[in-house]
Design an enzyme around this catalytic site. Structure first.
Site, PDB file in Angstrom:
ATOM      1  N   ARG A   1       0.842  -1.188   0.000  1.00  0.00           N
ATOM      2  CA  ARG A   1       0.000   0.000   0.000  1.00  0.00           C
ATOM      3  C   ARG A   1       0.884   1.247   0.000  1.00  0.00           C
ATOM      4  O   ARG A   1       1.849   1.339   0.750  1.00  0.00           O
ATOM      5  CB  ARG A   1      -0.865   0.007   1.253  1.00  0.00           C
ATOM      6  CG  ARG A   1      -1.720   1.237   1.273  1.00  0.00           C
ATOM      7  CD  ARG A   1      -2.198   1.539   2.647  1.00  0.00           C
ATOM      8  NE  ARG A   1      -3.029   2.724   2.605  1.00  0.00           N
ATOM      9  CZ  ARG A   1      -3.366   3.399   3.671  1.00  0.00           C
ATOM     10  NH1 ARG A   1      -2.955   3.010   4.861  1.00  0.00           N
ATOM     11  NH2 ARG A   1      -4.113   4.467   3.566  1.00  0.00           N
TER      12      ARG A   1
ATOM     13  N   HIS B   1      -8.148   6.830   0.124  1.00  0.00           N
ATOM     14  CA  HIS B   1      -9.005   5.645   0.309  1.00  0.00           C
ATOM     15  C   HIS B   1      -9.418   5.045  -1.024  1.00  0.00           C
ATOM     16  O   HIS B   1     -10.444   4.363  -1.116  1.00  0.00           O
ATOM     17  CB  HIS B   1     -10.312   5.973   1.077  1.00  0.00           C
ATOM     18  CG  HIS B   1     -10.114   6.356   2.507  1.00  0.00           C
ATOM     19  ND1 HIS B   1     -10.818   7.379   3.096  1.00  0.00           N
ATOM     20  CD2 HIS B   1      -9.302   5.840   3.461  1.00  0.00           C
ATOM     21  CE1 HIS B   1     -10.428   7.490   4.359  1.00  0.00           C
ATOM     22  NE2 HIS B   1      -9.518   6.571   4.599  1.00  0.00           N
TER      23      HIS B   1
ATOM     24  N   HIS C   1     -16.823   5.935   2.926  1.00  0.00           N
ATOM     25  CA  HIS C   1     -15.877   5.092   3.673  1.00  0.00           C
ATOM     26  C   HIS C   1     -15.644   5.788   5.014  1.00  0.00           C
ATOM     27  O   HIS C   1     -15.014   6.844   5.072  1.00  0.00           O
ATOM     28  CB  HIS C   1     -14.559   4.946   2.892  1.00  0.00           C
ATOM     29  CG  HIS C   1     -13.502   4.247   3.685  1.00  0.00           C
ATOM     30  ND1 HIS C   1     -13.065   2.985   3.394  1.00  0.00           N
ATOM     31  CD2 HIS C   1     -12.800   4.640   4.782  1.00  0.00           C
ATOM     32  CE1 HIS C   1     -12.144   2.616   4.276  1.00  0.00           C
ATOM     33  NE2 HIS C   1     -11.965   3.615   5.119  1.00  0.00           N
TER      34      HIS C   1
ATOM     35  N   ASN D   1     -11.486   5.447  10.977  1.00  0.00           N
ATOM     36  CA  ASN D   1     -10.890   6.525  11.775  1.00  0.00           C
ATOM     37  C   ASN D   1     -10.690   7.759  10.907  1.00  0.00           C
ATOM     38  O   ASN D   1     -10.906   8.879  11.337  1.00  0.00           O
ATOM     39  CB  ASN D   1      -9.566   6.074  12.368  1.00  0.00           C
ATOM     40  CG  ASN D   1      -9.788   5.159  13.556  1.00  0.00           C
ATOM     41  OD1 ASN D   1     -10.617   5.462  14.430  1.00  0.00           O
ATOM     42  ND2 ASN D   1      -9.104   4.035  13.579  1.00  0.00           N
TER      43      ASN D   1
ATOM     44  N   ARG E   1      -9.383  14.167  12.992  1.00  0.00           N
ATOM     45  CA  ARG E   1      -9.142  15.172  11.945  1.00  0.00           C
ATOM     46  C   ARG E   1     -10.389  16.034  11.745  1.00  0.00           C
ATOM     47  O   ARG E   1     -11.511  15.528  11.783  1.00  0.00           O
ATOM     48  CB  ARG E   1      -8.777  14.509  10.625  1.00  0.00           C
ATOM     49  CG  ARG E   1      -7.331  14.092  10.560  1.00  0.00           C
ATOM     50  CD  ARG E   1      -7.022  13.426   9.235  1.00  0.00           C
ATOM     51  NE  ARG E   1      -6.640  12.049   9.451  1.00  0.00           N
ATOM     52  CZ  ARG E   1      -6.720  11.082   8.535  1.00  0.00           C
ATOM     53  NH1 ARG E   1      -7.196  11.359   7.331  1.00  0.00           N
ATOM     54  NH2 ARG E   1      -6.355   9.867   8.808  1.00  0.00           N
TER      55      ARG E   1
ATOM     56  N   ILE F   1     -17.137   2.392  10.862  1.00  0.00           N
ATOM     57  CA  ILE F   1     -18.386   3.065  11.247  1.00  0.00           C
ATOM     58  C   ILE F   1     -19.494   2.723  10.250  1.00  0.00           C
ATOM     59  O   ILE F   1     -20.612   2.365  10.644  1.00  0.00           O
ATOM     60  CB  ILE F   1     -18.172   4.597  11.323  1.00  0.00           C
ATOM     61  CG1 ILE F   1     -17.130   4.935  12.395  1.00  0.00           C
ATOM     62  CG2 ILE F   1     -19.496   5.311  11.588  1.00  0.00           C
ATOM     63  CD1 ILE F   1     -16.685   6.392  12.406  1.00  0.00           C
ATOM     64  N   GLY F   2     -19.188   2.805   8.973  1.00  0.00           N
ATOM     65  CA  GLY F   2     -20.204   2.530   7.944  1.00  0.00           C
ATOM     66  C   GLY F   2     -20.727   1.106   7.997  1.00  0.00           C
ATOM     67  O   GLY F   2     -21.905   0.842   7.724  1.00  0.00           O
ATOM     68  N   GLU F   3     -19.855   0.164   8.381  1.00  0.00           N
ATOM     69  CA  GLU F   3     -20.255  -1.255   8.411  1.00  0.00           C
ATOM     70  C   GLU F   3     -20.980  -1.634   9.693  1.00  0.00           C
ATOM     71  O   GLU F   3     -21.723  -2.611   9.716  1.00  0.00           O
ATOM     72  CB  GLU F   3     -19.005  -2.142   8.264  1.00  0.00           C
ATOM     73  CG  GLU F   3     -18.372  -2.041   6.892  1.00  0.00           C
ATOM     74  CD  GLU F   3     -16.974  -2.652   6.855  1.00  0.00           C
ATOM     75  OE1 GLU F   3     -16.697  -3.581   7.631  1.00  0.00           O
ATOM     76  OE2 GLU F   3     -16.156  -2.185   6.031  1.00  0.00           O
ATOM     77  N   ASN F   4     -20.749  -0.852  10.761  1.00  0.00           N
ATOM     78  CA  ASN F   4     -21.264  -1.271  12.072  1.00  0.00           C
ATOM     79  C   ASN F   4     -22.233  -0.322  12.750  1.00  0.00           C
ATOM     80  O   ASN F   4     -22.983  -0.748  13.620  1.00  0.00           O
ATOM     81  CB  ASN F   4     -20.083  -1.494  13.029  1.00  0.00           C
ATOM     82  CG  ASN F   4     -19.245  -2.664  12.593  1.00  0.00           C
ATOM     83  OD1 ASN F   4     -19.714  -3.797  12.558  1.00  0.00           O
ATOM     84  ND2 ASN F   4     -18.006  -2.387  12.218  1.00  0.00           N
TER      85      ASN F   4
ATOM     86  N   GLU G   1      -9.680  -3.786   1.523  1.00  0.00           N
ATOM     87  CA  GLU G   1      -8.579  -3.135   0.797  1.00  0.00           C
ATOM     88  C   GLU G   1      -7.414  -4.094   0.580  1.00  0.00           C
ATOM     89  O   GLU G   1      -6.764  -4.050  -0.463  1.00  0.00           O
ATOM     90  CB  GLU G   1      -8.085  -1.921   1.600  1.00  0.00           C
ATOM     91  CG  GLU G   1      -9.086  -0.800   1.660  1.00  0.00           C
ATOM     92  CD  GLU G   1      -8.735   0.224   2.735  1.00  0.00           C
ATOM     93  OE1 GLU G   1      -9.089   0.004   3.903  1.00  0.00           O
ATOM     94  OE2 GLU G   1      -8.096   1.234   2.397  1.00  0.00           O
TER      95      GLU G   1
HETATM   96  P1  ADP Z   1      -9.359   2.500  10.209  1.00  0.00           P
HETATM   97  O1  ADP Z   1      -9.700   3.732   9.437  1.00  0.00           O
HETATM   98  O2  ADP Z   1      -8.277   2.716  11.225  1.00  0.00           O
HETATM   99  O3  ADP Z   1      -9.179   1.253   9.363  1.00  0.00           O
HETATM  100  P2  ADP Z   1     -11.885   1.285  10.971  1.00  0.00           P
HETATM  101  O4  ADP Z   1     -12.386   1.181   9.572  1.00  0.00           O
HETATM  102  O5  ADP Z   1     -11.611   0.035  11.734  1.00  0.00           O
HETATM  103  O6  ADP Z   1     -10.645   2.249  11.134  1.00  0.00           O
HETATM  104  O7  ADP Z   1     -12.986   2.126  11.784  1.00  0.00           O
HETATM  105  C1  ADP Z   1     -12.798   2.509  13.111  1.00  0.00           C
HETATM  106  C2  ADP Z   1     -14.044   3.252  13.592  1.00  0.00           C
HETATM  107  O8  ADP Z   1     -15.171   2.351  13.492  1.00  0.00           O
HETATM  108  C3  ADP Z   1     -13.972   3.709  15.046  1.00  0.00           C
HETATM  109  O9  ADP Z   1     -14.500   5.033  15.177  1.00  0.00           O
HETATM  110  C4  ADP Z   1     -14.901   2.726  15.749  1.00  0.00           C
HETATM  111  O10 ADP Z   1     -15.490   3.285  16.898  1.00  0.00           O
HETATM  112  C5  ADP Z   1     -15.944   2.497  14.679  1.00  0.00           C
HETATM  113  N1  ADP Z   1     -16.751   1.326  14.974  1.00  0.00           N
HETATM  114  C6  ADP Z   1     -16.381   0.022  14.956  1.00  0.00           C
HETATM  115  N2  ADP Z   1     -17.425  -0.753  15.391  1.00  0.00           N
HETATM  116  C7  ADP Z   1     -18.449   0.089  15.670  1.00  0.00           C
HETATM  117  C8  ADP Z   1     -19.783  -0.079  16.157  1.00  0.00           C
HETATM  118  N3  ADP Z   1     -20.264  -1.286  16.440  1.00  0.00           N
HETATM  119  N4  ADP Z   1     -20.540   1.025  16.299  1.00  0.00           N
HETATM  120  C9  ADP Z   1     -20.059   2.239  16.040  1.00  0.00           C
HETATM  121  N5  ADP Z   1     -18.829   2.477  15.582  1.00  0.00           N
HETATM  122  C10 ADP Z   1     -18.024   1.413  15.405  1.00  0.00           C
END
Ligand code: ADP
Length: 402
Positions: free
Chosen positions: A90, A179, A207, A210, A240, A331-334, A384
């Site tokens: 990457r 991204h 996307h 963090n 950020r 965040i988008g997935e969860n 990714e």
């Molecule tokens: P990175 O950009 O470092 O790869 P991720 O894609 O793992 O990060 O996303 C991290 C973010 O996803 C954090 O803000 C975390 O709190 C959020 N997150 C993970 N699971 C949940 C959840 N169940 N509900 C809300 N936010 C979540």
């Protein structure tokens, strides 16, 4: 698809970390993944995960080369090493020079190095990963996959800042977007999942990890995105700021004596969810605290979804038609909460949430979370690492081009 059981090693090298994953060519699930962290510090260690079993080994203050030595030893112990036929790396910034992934040679390395000033924190670390891997595996093709490459199809209207053109010509000041590997993967998956016409579709992909960015994708190509010259522009992120009036910084320089380091530190590390909530950069913590009435957390969530919905609306204007808004990243997935609050702000597009589907689509599930005749809202987990592995496998000639 797989030829001779070839394996692809994916490396994402940071200044003090090295993430890795091992894929059979043509397959989306890794045989192994892991992370070397705190490299160069006393607590340096490497953790490898194979079939959900994790093993950790201390590196005793050593750096990237030692981490790679241990990784290669683990590969050898599992009889995988001799099957590794390509390595995918990457790379954060490829500027305008790199519009697609490439096989590394000395000239390419020099060209990448010339872009270090565009991503001074990330690119040198990514390059270190490539150089270390080249030294250890000189006969294996090393492929570089750029975060910026997917956005090189943006038209000038989307990538130019309204600054003097000399700044673009002489300093490369323009919007590049990031991204890209995630947006490219999710765009392809959306076409597959939703049975869209590859030559006739319009998506906005959010996307949200963090870091976060949203991209308008027209017929498989990025036509606009929220991140800019650096990953600081656009959405509210963990620490950020995203969009800020540059006039505010001029004001702070004049009135509060801020210098460049102060700006860099505050905008990148002390802003976003953390800055507004004065509590946490982590969306889980923000949601939990907001539900309990924490005023700062509620404000952080409000600004986050307001900005996101506003950008999704703006990105849609680069598309002749909006087929779907797609959520990905942690965040988008969860976070069904963030998705609901965002989609509730997109009524103007006729998107209607299916509450039950939204609540159920978490932890790696993909699917449609909207109902009715309007554009779809969709969740698609990103991958990714696999995208990097696929590019590496294709460029090394191990699998046919997709
Ligand atoms: P990175 O950009 O470092 O790869 P991720 O894609 O793992 O990060 O996303 C991290 C973010 O996803 C954090 O803000 C975390 O709190 C959020 N997150 C993970 N699971 C949940 C959840 N169940 N509900 C809300 N936010 C979540």
């Amino acid at each position: 698809m797989t030829k001779n059981g070839s394996l692809i090693l994916v490396i994402n090298c940071g200044s003090s970390s090295l993430k890795f994953a091992l894929f059979p060519a043509g397959e989306q699930t890794p045989l192994m993944s892991g992370l070397a962290e705190c490299l160069g510090e006393a607590d340096a260690r490497i953790t490898a995960k194979i079939n959900d079993a994790k093993t950790t080994e201390q590196l005793n203050g050593q750096g990237h080369a030692a981490a790679l030595d241990v990784l290669l030893r683990i590969l050898a112990e599992h009889d995988w090493l001799t099957s590794v036929k390509a390595v995918g790396h990457r790379m954060v910034h490829g500027g305008e020079a790199f519009k697609a992934s490439v096989v590394v040679n000395q000239a390419i390395l020099a060209e990448i190095e010339a872009h270090n000033n565009l991503a001074p924190l990330h690119n040198p670390a990514n390059l270190l990963g490539i150089r270390t891997a080249l030294a250890k595996m000189p006969e294996i093709p090393q492929v570089v996959v750029f975060d910026t490459a997917f956005h090189q199809t943006m038209p000038p209207a989307a990538y130019l800042y309204a600054l003097p053109m000399a700044l673009y010509r002489e300093h490369g000041v323009r919007r590049y977007g990031f991204h890209g590997t995630s947006h490219r993967f999710v765009a392809e998956e959306a076409v597959r999942l939703l049975k869209l016409d590859p030559e006739d579709h319009g998506l906005v992909i959010a996307h949200l990890g963090n870091g976060g960015s949203a991209t308008a994708v027209l017929n498989g190509k990025s036509v606009d995105t929220t991140m800019g010259m650096t990953p600081l522009e656009g959405l509210v992120m963990g620490t950020r700021s995203g969009d800020v009036d540059p006039g505010a910084l001029i004001h702070l320089a004049r009135n509060a004596g801020w210098d460049i380091n102060e700006m860099d530190n505050v905008l990148n590390k002390k802003s976003g969810l953390l800055g507004i909530s004065e509590l946490s950069n982590d969306m889980r913590a923000i949601e939990g605290a907001a539900a309990e009435g924490h005023d700062g957390a509620k404000k952080a969530l409000d600004v986050f979804v307001h900005r996101l919905a506003r950008h999704i609306g703006g990105l849609a204007t680069s598309l002749p038609r909006l087929d779907a808004v797609v959520f990905t990243g942690g965040i988008g997935e969860n976070s069904s909460t963030v998705r609901k609050l965002t989609i509730d702000r997109l009524h103007v597009f006729g998107i209607a949430l299916d509450d039950a589907a939204n609540e159920a689509t978490i932890r790696g599930k993909s699917g449609v979370i909207s109902k009715g005749k309007g554009p779809l809202a969709v969740v698609i987990p990103t991958n990714e690492e696999w995208m990097i592995a696929r590019d590496a496998a294709e460029l090394a000639g191990l699998v046919a081009a997709h």
